[in-house]
Each structure stands twice: as C-alpha cells, then as structure tokens.
Write a protein that holds these residues in place. Structure first.
Motif, PDB file in Angstrom:
ATOM      1  N   ASP A   1       2.618  -7.088  -6.626  1.00 41.89           N
ATOM      2  CA  ASP A   1       3.004  -6.718  -5.254  1.00 41.89           C
ATOM      3  C   ASP A   1       1.783  -6.789  -4.348  1.00 41.89           C
ATOM      4  O   ASP A   1       0.694  -6.327  -4.693  1.00 41.89           O
ATOM      5  CB  ASP A   1       3.566  -5.298  -5.245  1.00 41.89           C
TER       6      ASP A   1
ATOM      7  N   ALA B   1      12.965  -4.430  -5.573  1.00 47.95           N
ATOM      8  CA  ALA B   1      12.476  -5.640  -6.236  1.00 47.95           C
ATOM      9  C   ALA B   1      13.405  -6.815  -5.943  1.00 47.95           C
ATOM     10  O   ALA B   1      12.963  -7.952  -5.766  1.00 47.95           O
ATOM     11  CB  ALA B   1      12.357  -5.403  -7.735  1.00 47.95           C
TER      12      ALA B   1
ATOM     13  N   ASP C   1       7.019  -4.894   5.275  1.00 46.18           N
ATOM     14  CA  ASP C   1       7.125  -6.266   4.795  1.00 46.18           C
ATOM     15  C   ASP C   1       8.144  -6.335   3.650  1.00 46.18           C
ATOM     16  O   ASP C   1       7.935  -5.724   2.602  1.00 46.18           O
ATOM     17  CB  ASP C   1       5.718  -6.682   4.315  1.00 46.18           C
TER      18      ASP C   1
ATOM     19  N   LEU D   1       9.569   0.644  -0.616  1.00 49.66           N
ATOM     20  CA  LEU D   1       9.766   1.987  -1.189  1.00 49.66           C
ATOM     21  C   LEU D   1       9.240   3.089  -0.270  1.00 49.66           C
ATOM     22  O   LEU D   1       9.799   4.173  -0.215  1.00 49.66           O
ATOM     23  CB  LEU D   1       9.070   2.091  -2.547  1.00 49.66           C
ATOM     24  N   THR D   2       8.159   2.783   0.435  1.00 45.10           N
ATOM     25  CA  THR D   2       7.555   3.835   1.262  1.00 45.10           C
ATOM     26  C   THR D   2       8.458   4.253   2.415  1.00 45.10           C
ATOM     27  O   THR D   2       8.223   5.276   3.039  1.00 45.10           O
ATOM     28  CB  THR D   2       6.189   3.391   1.840  1.00 45.10           C
ATOM     29  N   LEU D   3       9.503   3.444   2.703  1.00 48.30           N
ATOM     30  CA  LEU D   3      10.447   3.847   3.753  1.00 48.30           C
ATOM     31  C   LEU D   3      11.299   5.037   3.304  1.00 48.30           C
ATOM     32  O   LEU D   3      11.801   5.786   4.117  1.00 48.30           O
ATOM     33  CB  LEU D   3      11.373   2.690   4.123  1.00 48.30           C
TER      34      LEU D   3
ATOM     35  N   LEU E   1      17.441   3.088  -1.722  1.00 53.38           N
ATOM     36  CA  LEU E   1      16.613   1.906  -1.948  1.00 53.38           C
ATOM     37  C   LEU E   1      15.529   2.224  -2.961  1.00 53.38           C
ATOM     38  O   LEU E   1      14.408   2.545  -2.609  1.00 53.38           O
ATOM     39  CB  LEU E   1      15.979   1.491  -0.615  1.00 53.38           C
ATOM     40  N   HIS E   2      15.865   2.149  -4.247  1.00 55.97           N
ATOM     41  CA  HIS E   2      14.911   2.502  -5.293  1.00 55.97           C
ATOM     42  C   HIS E   2      14.146   1.254  -5.756  1.00 55.97           C
ATOM     43  O   HIS E   2      14.332   0.170  -5.202  1.00 55.97           O
ATOM     44  CB  HIS E   2      15.628   3.168  -6.460  1.00 55.97           C
ATOM     45  N   ALA E   3      13.331   1.420  -6.774  1.00 59.62           N
ATOM     46  CA  ALA E   3      12.406   0.347  -7.151  1.00 59.62           C
ATOM     47  C   ALA E   3      13.118  -0.956  -7.515  1.00 59.62           C
ATOM     48  O   ALA E   3      12.726  -2.037  -7.083  1.00 59.62           O
ATOM     49  CB  ALA E   3      11.528   0.815  -8.312  1.00 59.62           C
ATOM     50  N   ARG E   4      14.181  -0.837  -8.316  1.00 62.32           N
ATOM     51  CA  ARG E   4      14.829  -2.057  -8.773  1.00 62.32           C
ATOM     52  C   ARG E   4      15.515  -2.784  -7.615  1.00 62.32           C
ATOM     53  O   ARG E   4      15.497  -4.007  -7.525  1.00 62.32           O
ATOM     54  CB  ARG E   4      15.837  -1.723  -9.875  1.00 62.32           C
TER      55      ARG E   4
ATOM     56  N   THR F   1      10.986  -4.620 -13.203  1.00 67.79           N
ATOM     57  CA  THR F   1      10.505  -4.240 -11.870  1.00 67.79           C
ATOM     58  C   THR F   1       9.012  -3.962 -11.907  1.00 67.79           C
ATOM     59  O   THR F   1       8.276  -4.314 -10.998  1.00 67.79           O
ATOM     60  CB  THR F   1      11.265  -2.997 -11.374  1.00 67.79           C
TER      61      THR F   1
ATOM     62  N   SER G   1       8.752  -8.463   1.522  1.00 69.34           N
ATOM     63  CA  SER G   1       8.359  -9.114   0.272  1.00 69.34           C
ATOM     64  C   SER G   1       7.495  -8.190  -0.598  1.00 69.34           C
ATOM     65  O   SER G   1       7.040  -8.590  -1.657  1.00 69.34           O
ATOM     66  CB  SER G   1       7.619 -10.425   0.547  1.00 69.34           C
ATOM     67  N   SER G   2       7.263  -6.961  -0.137  1.00 68.49           N
ATOM     68  CA  SER G   2       6.495  -6.018  -0.946  1.00 68.49           C
ATOM     69  C   SER G   2       7.383  -4.855  -1.394  1.00 68.49           C
ATOM     70  O   SER G   2       7.911  -4.111  -0.572  1.00 68.49           O
ATOM     71  CB  SER G   2       5.300  -5.469  -0.154  1.00 68.49           C
ATOM     72  N   ILE G   3       7.544  -4.743  -2.697  1.00 60.05           N
ATOM     73  CA  ILE G   3       8.381  -3.662  -3.234  1.00 60.05           C
ATOM     74  C   ILE G   3       7.829  -2.312  -2.768  1.00 60.05           C
ATOM     75  O   ILE G   3       8.564  -1.434  -2.326  1.00 60.05           O
ATOM     76  CB  ILE G   3       8.379  -3.686  -4.780  1.00 60.05           C
ATOM     77  N   ILE G   4       6.517  -2.188  -2.880  1.00 61.16           N
ATOM     78  CA  ILE G   4       5.900  -0.905  -2.545  1.00 61.16           C
ATOM     79  C   ILE G   4       6.131  -0.559  -1.082  1.00 61.16           C
ATOM     80  O   ILE G   4       6.499   0.566  -0.739  1.00 61.16           O
ATOM     81  CB  ILE G   4       4.383  -0.943  -2.854  1.00 61.16           C
ATOM     82  N   ASP G   5       5.944  -1.549  -0.226  1.00 59.12           N
ATOM     83  CA  ASP G   5       6.135  -1.303   1.196  1.00 59.12           C
ATOM     84  C   ASP G   5       7.568  -0.823   1.465  1.00 59.12           C
ATOM     85  O   ASP G   5       7.790   0.122   2.220  1.00 59.12           O
ATOM     86  CB  ASP G   5       5.831  -2.588   1.982  1.00 59.12           C
TER      87      ASP G   5
END
Lengths: 585, 93
Positions: free
Chosen positions: A92, B26, B49, B57-59, B20-23, A85, B51-55
């Motif tokens: 990203d 992803a 978005d 995660l911020t939810l 909804l964690h990082a993996r 990940t 397609s962005s893991i970070i985006d």
C-alpha cells in the motif's frame, strides 16, 4: 548544591503476581513483541542499499504470507481472505511508498522509517468512532510487524543479544512471546496489562522470579537501562530509588530468601495434618525440565502436565514420536509417582499458524481444548497414542480439559480405545489401564458432576477457568481482575458440590488451579475435602508447611462457617480471623 | 468548454454490515489501481486516495455512511462506475 538534577523516587503499584524482590536494570520490549527500534542515519551512498533492504523485507513478508495461505488446510482456507488483504497492504502506498520516501528524505534506517510511518497511520485511526473499523489498525500492525521481523531478522522477541540479566518490561506478553524468551536472562517481569492468573504470572512463579503486572503505563515511565526495584509480593515497583530505599530492599530481599530456604528444608516431609490426614502434594509442569524442580521442592507427583508447549511457536504439528519422547522423559523420571498428562488445551491451528487468535471474537468461549481435539481427531489421535505409549513406562493418568457435556467424555473414550487398538495391532508397547479424569472448569460440568462421575476415575478442579467462567471475569483485564477471587461464595459452593459428589460416587477430587498453590487457601481446601493439590513446584514447600500446622477436624468445622458467608470479603475475613496467625508468618 | 476542471462524481451508501473494512477496501483499491489518475473517495470534508487500502480505512465508514467517489479524468469513468457498483452490491458479502 550539586549541579546535576536529583531525580525523585517514583513508586508504581500493580498486581503482585510472583513473590520475591529483585533489583536490576530494565529491558523494554515493544507491545508488538519487537525490540525497541533503534534509529541511526544512513550515509548518502548507502541509501539505495537501505531501500533495497526494506524492499527485500517486504518481499520476504509477502512470500511468507503467501506460503501460509497456500499451506492452509482446506477448512481454514476460507478464512485466508484477510491474509490476502495483508499481502495487498504490504505494498500500500501509504505504507510502502511512504517508508521508502522517509528513508530517502530523512536518511534514516528502514526500521525507524517504518516505525515512524506506521505510528503516523495509527494516529489517523484514533478519531474513528466505529469500534470495529477503529480496530482495523490492528491489520496494519500485523503487516508492519511482519516486515519488521524480516528487517531485524529475529523471532518475535529477541533478547538474545543482551549479555546480562535484566528485568523485562512489556505492555503484555502472550504465551507465544514468553515461550521465545531466553528465560535465564530474565530476573523479573513488569507488564502494563495482565493479572495474577495470567500466563506471564504463571511463568514468573515457575521461574521463581518476581513479577508485577497490570501496572497500566510502566512502559511509558520506565526507560531502557533504568535501575528498578520490584517487590513481587506487594506489587510495588520503585524507580530512582534513594540510597535508603535501596538498602531497605536489599534487607527485605535477604529476609525473603532466608524464609524460602527455611521452607525448602521442610519440603521433603510428608504433608500430614496434626491429626494424621496426609495429602498428596503435586507439581504442575509445562516442560519436561521442570520435573527436577517438582522433586526438589518435595512434590509427590505431577498433578498437571500441560502439553501445549510442543504446539507453540512452530510451523507444523508435533509428531507422535516427538510427543512420546517428551512424555516418556517425565514419566521415567517420576517412577512410580503419578504423572497426570492433560491433553491439548488450546486451539492447535491457531498455535501452529501463530495468528494470535484474531479470528474468534471470544477465544475463551471458542474452539479450544477438547472441542478442538474432537473436531480434529487426527491431531488428537497422535497425542492419545503418544500418551498411551508413555504409559507403558510409569504411572500415567490422562486428564481431559474443558469438558462441558457428557458426549465429550464418551467421544474421547472412544478415540482413546481406538488409539489403544491401533497400537495393539501394530505391536507397539502401550498401557491402556490408566486413570481417566476430566477437568472441572466449566460451570456445566459442576452441575452435571454426578452424571460425569459415573464415567471417569477422577476430577481435577481447574480453578482459574472455573472462576473465570462462573464469575464472567477475564482475568487478564485489569478493569475487572480485582473481582476475581477463589473465595467468592459461588465458587466455594461449587467446589463443595464437586467434593460431595466425589465422596458419594467414590471418585477422587483433585485441584490443579492457582487456588491450590496459595497457603492462605489451605484451611478452606482441607475443609472442602480435596484429595490432592497440584501447584507450581515453588509453592509446594509453603503449602506443605501450612498443612502440617493444621488439624483437618478444625478445617471441617471451619468450612461449615465459611460456606455461610455471603460475600468474598466476609469469607476472606473469616479465614484471617481463624487462621491469620499461622498464615501471617 | 474547459474540460480540465470538469469533475465526475457519484454518491453511494455503504450497505454492508461491517462497513468499509480491510477486505472491502482492498477490493476498491484493486479497481482504483487500474485508473490512469487518482480516484478520490470523499466523506464529509475528508478526501482519500482510493488506490490505498490504508487511506480508505482511515475514513472509518460504518454501515449507512454516504461517500462520494470522484475523478477529474474522463477516461477513468469506467473504473469509477465499477467501484460504485462494487459498493452498491455491498462488496458481494
């Protein structure tokens, strides 16, 4: 009136973790262990190469992660999902594309752009209420740290480029961090977190530099190059000191150093009480180089040789010959004096992988020390063989950490025998007639002390962990660190139980935790009947001095009273009332 | 019919224990990257978005959160369905 603004003197109070006074300039280390990031502008014609530099750092970070995943031993491999990940996170768009955009639009260096983007991302995590999901910002920290390391081109902490001695200011320092610092450049430590028994405090005392920890927000108040005064005994830190304060502290510093010199002059005398009982006073060491310090301070031997260092900040496990060389160095210098080698006390996989231990929710209760070693007999065997070989050159004792049940003792002895047999077969020089001891640092070992005593030659009480596990206190957590005290009635009774068992079963009881190195505790320890105390080399002179001023008969009478106390405070007050005059000097 | 403004969306609940964690994010992002246009994830009034893991995660989507997955591009419906299925299966955890 002067036209420049006069800055007010500021005083911060933290935990005094290593005594001494120093006056010097601050050097800040970021929380993540990366130097404060510099900002500079990039000319238009160099923008493309700056972006390329960022892309290269990301590529290198990804390659490094993939290598870690591929090289993971089979049983660890199912935990590498998170690293995959992380590889995905590197590219990203919120991180990668945004950083490139920032470099382009603001014409700043890649480090600064990355830092800015990551700070922005972390803000988004602030409002998340679910604590597990909130902590996912750690994943982003790990990933950006990895890129940053390739950008700056350094190891975790780089203070190599400073040419003067500084006071290190950090949020927190992990053992891995401190093992990478050029320690001769550090004249003092300040950290936001941590307490008296944390690793940083131990290192500071070893180096004899002052440290104040648990300051809360020092990193926000102090700026690079600020001149600060640290008083490591009282925990006071002063910024913008007035001339008067400055001269006051210069005088205090001189007095402190004079007292230290006085103690060290008596350090080679025996530690014998006024009524003729003599105790062995030993030194704790981590590096072979510290042996000199033990001897200089009048130590009678090594009561604790921590062996973790060879497993930290590297990519592979140390080999037998390397370990043997290190142990032999120490053993030879000490001659007939005992050298107590403690086997690996951490989770070696984590140390080697440098993964900061994020996989276990409670590492202190997890797979470490003897539990880890018994699970990885190959790694353990390498160390056991090295110890047995070094034992042929002097007076070695072996000490097993974190024993909580009898099986662990038996399994360890079996492995030790196997190691001896294999050395015999190979015709290598070794000595298996060495004293075999265990750390008493888990409450179950205290309760089972009578059973354990039948299988071992000595106990060594590790007070740091024993207190942590008994009182359920994380000594690095400043919210609860003040509750951590060796005079808690439960702790005093536990130690009494262990020394009673030792006497009954005829085995020696030593102590190698922090408790052993504080002169204030000496009357109590003498009364409890500990046979040997082991401490930071720098504490030896003061402890010896204290022992020489006491009678064991008084201490034994005193301890009966001390054991009747029902609160920590009452026990402290009793020591102060009975021995305050001697301790107060 | 004005095709441009049509909007395809499905609501689905996060059922796996850790949310909804990082993996998990992803896995969603990997699918969303195959879409021609952006696939959005909507929680309450926040839109990110996919397609962005970070985006994602911020939810901060914990177990039991309802999210809406949406796209305005008809040819990305298959991808959208794949994501919905992945979430429904609890990310195969």
């Amino acid at each position: 009136m002067p036209d420049h603004e006069i800055q007010k003197e500021i005083r911060l109070i933290g935990t005094g973790a290593s005594p001494g006074i120093c006056i010097g300039k601050a050097y800040l280390v970021d929380k993540e262990g990366i130097d404060i990031v510099e900002k500079y502008f990039i000319s238009r014609k160099n923008l493309d190469s700056e972006i390329k530099r960022f892309k290269m750092a990301v590529k290198n970070a990804a390659d490094e992660l993939r290598a870690i995943i591929e090289n993971a031993p089979e049983d660890v491999r199912r935990h590498t999902g998170i690293l995959e990940t992380h590889v995905a996170l590197l590219k990203d768009k919120m991180l990668y594309d945004k950083t490139i955009e920032t470099i382009k639009n603001e014409r700043v260096n890649a480090e600064w752009a990355l830092k800015k983007v990551v700070t922005g991302i972390k803000m988004l995590f602030h409002d998340i209420s679910d604590s597990y999901l909130k902590a996912r910002s750690d994943d982003i920290t790990h990933v950006s740290d990895r890129i940053m390391r390739f950008l700056i081109g350094t190891e975790e902490i780089n203070i190599g480029n400073i040419d003067k001695r500084v006071i290190l200011v950090a949020k927190d320092l992990s053992p891995a961090d401190t093992s990478q610092i050029q320690l001769d450049k550090v004249m003092g430590f300040l950290t936001d977190r941590g307490g008296k028994a944390s690793h940083t405090s131990i290192i500071a005392r070893t180096l004899e530099v002052p440290a104040v920890l648990g300051l809360g927000n020092a990193t926000q108040i102090i700026n690079n190059d600020d001149r600060i005064i640290i008083d490591g005994a009282t925990g006071i830190v002063i910024l913008n000191a007035t001339d008067q304060t400055l001269s006051e502290y210069k005088e205090l510093k001189a007095r402190f150093e004079e007292r230290k010199a006085f103690l060290s002059r008596g350090s080679h005398l025996k530690a014998e009480t006024l009524d003729g009982l003599s105790l062995q006073i030993m030194g704790n060491i981590e590096l072979p180089e510290e042996v000199v310090s033990v001897l200089d301070h009048g130590g009678d031997g090594i009561g604790l040789y921590r062996t973790e260092f060879q497993y930290l900040s590297r990519n592979e496990f140390p080999g037998e010959d390397e370990l043997f060389d290190k142990y032999k160095d120490v053993v030879e210098v000490m001659g007939r004096r005992p050298v107590t080698i403690r086997t690996l006390d951490i989770n070696g996989d984590k140390a080697i992988a440098n993964s900061n231990g994020s996989d276990e929710a409670n590492p202190a209760l997890g797979l470490r020390a003897i539990r880890y070693c018994l699970k990885k007999p190959d790694i353990f065997r390498t160390q056991l063989r090295a110890i047995l070989r070094a034992a042929a050159f002097g007076n070695v004792r072996i000490l097993i950490p974190m024993i909580s049940s009898l099986d662990e003792i038996r399994d360890t002895k079996r492995l030790l025998n196997e190691a001896a047999n294999s050395l015999e077969k190979e015709g290598k020089a070794y000595n298996k007639n060495i004293e075999f001891g265990i750390m008493i640092e888990v409450p179950s070992a205290v309760i089972l002390a009578d059973v354990m005593a039948q299988e071992v030659d000595f106990f060594s009480i590790g007070t740091n962990d024993l207190i942590q596990y008994t009182l359920a206190i994380d000594r690095g957590n400043r919210e609860v660190a003040h509750l951590y005290h060796p005079f808690h009635p439960a702790i005093l009774r536990m130690i009494k139980h262990v020394t009673d068992v030792g006497k009954e079963k005829g085995i020696k009881v030593y102590m190698c935790g922090e408790m052993a190195g504080d002169p204030f505790n000496v009357p109590v320890l003498l009364g409890l009947g500990i046979d040997e105390l082991s401490m930071n080399p720098q504490s030896i002179p003061a402890v010896k001095n204290m022992i020489r001023s006491l009678k064991v008969e008084d201490a034994r009478r005193f301890i009966m009273e001390a054991l009747k106390q029902t609160t920590t405070m009452d026990a402290i007050k009793l020591v102060e009332a009975s021995f305050g005059e001697m301790i107060g000097q | 019919m004005n095709k441009e403004h049509s909007n395809f969306s499905k609501s689905v609940m996060i059922t796996n224990e850790l949310g909804l964690h990082a993996r998990a994010a992803a896995k969603i992002a990997r699918l969303a990257m195959q879409a021609e246009k952006i696939i959005w994830i909507i929680k309450d009034d926040e839109k990110v978005d996919a397609s962005s893991i970070i985006d994602i995660l911020t939810l901060g989507c914990s177990k039991g959160t309802m999210i809406k997955i949406t796209t305005d591009n008809e040819s990305d419906i298959d991808v959208l369905n794949d994501i919905v299925m992945l979430v429904e299966k609890g990310f195969g955890e």
